[in-house]
Design a protein around this motif. Sequence first.
Motif, short mmCIF file in Angstrom:
data_model
loop_
_atom_site.label_atom_id
_atom_site.label_comp_id
_atom_site.label_asym_id
_atom_site.label_seq_id
_atom_site.Cartn_x
_atom_site.Cartn_y
_atom_site.Cartn_z
N LEU A 175 0.67 -26.47 47.52
CA LEU A 175 1.79 -26.78 48.42
C LEU A 175 2.64 -27.91 47.86
O LEU A 175 3.87 -27.80 47.79
N ALA A 176 2.00 -29.00 47.45
CA ALA A 176 2.74 -30.15 46.94
C ALA A 176 3.53 -29.78 45.68
O ALA A 176 4.69 -30.18 45.53
N GLY A 177 2.92 -29.02 44.79
CA GLY A 177 3.60 -28.65 43.56
C GLY A 177 4.82 -27.78 43.79
O GLY A 177 5.91 -28.05 43.27
N VAL A 178 4.66 -26.75 44.59
CA VAL A 178 5.77 -25.82 44.85
C VAL A 178 6.86 -26.51 45.66
O VAL A 178 8.05 -26.42 45.32
N LEU A 179 6.48 -27.21 46.73
CA LEU A 179 7.49 -27.87 47.56
C LEU A 179 8.23 -28.95 46.79
O LEU A 179 9.46 -29.07 46.91
N GLY A 180 7.52 -29.73 45.99
CA GLY A 180 8.17 -30.75 45.19
C GLY A 180 9.16 -30.13 44.22
O GLY A 180 10.29 -30.61 44.08
N HIS A 181 8.76 -29.06 43.56
CA HIS A 181 9.64 -28.38 42.61
C HIS A 181 10.86 -27.80 43.30
O HIS A 181 12.00 -27.99 42.85
N MET A 182 10.65 -27.10 44.39
CA MET A 182 11.78 -26.49 45.10
C MET A 182 12.74 -27.53 45.64
O MET A 182 13.97 -27.38 45.53
N ASN A 183 12.23 -28.60 46.23
CA ASN A 183 13.10 -29.59 46.85
C ASN A 183 13.74 -30.53 45.85
O ASN A 183 14.85 -31.02 46.08
N ASP A 184 13.08 -30.77 44.71
CA ASP A 184 13.64 -31.65 43.69
C ASP A 184 14.54 -30.90 42.70
O ASP A 184 15.57 -31.42 42.29
N ASP A 185 14.14 -29.70 42.31
CA ASP A 185 14.83 -28.97 41.24
C ASP A 185 15.67 -27.78 41.70
O ASP A 185 16.47 -27.26 40.93
N HIS A 186 15.46 -27.32 42.93
CA HIS A 186 16.15 -26.11 43.39
C HIS A 186 16.73 -26.28 44.80
O HIS A 186 16.70 -25.36 45.61
N ALA A 187 17.29 -27.46 45.05
CA ALA A 187 17.86 -27.74 46.38
C ALA A 187 18.96 -26.74 46.73
O ALA A 187 19.03 -26.27 47.88
N ALA A 188 19.79 -26.38 45.78
CA ALA A 188 20.87 -25.42 46.06
C ALA A 188 20.30 -24.04 46.38
O ALA A 188 20.85 -23.32 47.22
N ASP A 189 19.19 -23.66 45.75
CA ASP A 189 18.55 -22.38 46.05
C ASP A 189 18.00 -22.38 47.47
O ASP A 189 18.07 -21.37 48.17
N ASN A 190 17.44 -23.53 47.89
CA ASN A 190 16.96 -23.64 49.27
C ASN A 190 18.10 -23.37 50.25
O ASN A 190 17.92 -22.67 51.25
N VAL A 191 19.27 -23.93 49.98
CA VAL A 191 20.43 -23.73 50.86
C VAL A 191 20.81 -22.25 50.90
O VAL A 191 21.07 -21.70 51.97
N LEU A 192 20.85 -21.60 49.74
CA LEU A 192 21.21 -20.18 49.70
C LEU A 192 20.23 -19.34 50.51
O LEU A 192 20.64 -18.46 51.28
N ILE A 193 18.94 -19.60 50.33
CA ILE A 193 17.92 -18.83 51.06
C ILE A 193 18.06 -19.07 52.56
O ILE A 193 18.06 -18.12 53.35
N ALA A 194 18.19 -20.33 52.96
CA ALA A 194 18.31 -20.64 54.39
C ALA A 194 19.59 -20.06 54.98
O ALA A 194 19.58 -19.55 56.11
N ARG A 195 20.68 -20.11 54.25
CA ARG A 195 21.95 -19.58 54.75
C ARG A 195 21.90 -18.06 54.88
O ARG A 195 22.40 -17.48 55.84
N ALA A 196 21.26 -17.39 53.91
CA ALA A 196 21.20 -15.93 53.94
C ALA A 196 20.29 -15.41 55.04
O ALA A 196 20.58 -14.38 55.65
#
Length: 102
Positions: A10-31
């Motif tokens: 959990l820590a590894g994936v969440l850290g990576h997504m929130n630190d390195d893929h913040a824009a991807d998080n926005v796209l997923i949440a918006r879609a």
Amino acid sequence: MPHTFDDAALAGVLGHMNDDHAADNVLIARAFGPADTTDATMTGFDGDGGDWIAVRADGSSAPVRVGWPGGPITERRDVRREIVALYDAACAVLGIEPRPHD
């Protein structure tokens, strides 16, 4: 009951997504959540899907739960594949050309 991943996964994936893929998080949440999402944070995942908190244009927040496109998973290595598939699906929903994947 969905598979539960350990704290390290959990820590590894969440850290990576929130630190390195913040824009991807926005796209997923918006879609898959509020169309007026301006920011998003991945907050968790399990064998059935991922969880985000979407921040809307008015400053309010909303939870977004999205199932894995390929179905339930049990291995950490499969999380990346499913998040990439979610990103591609989000781009398709939003009419955005996805970037190539390594």
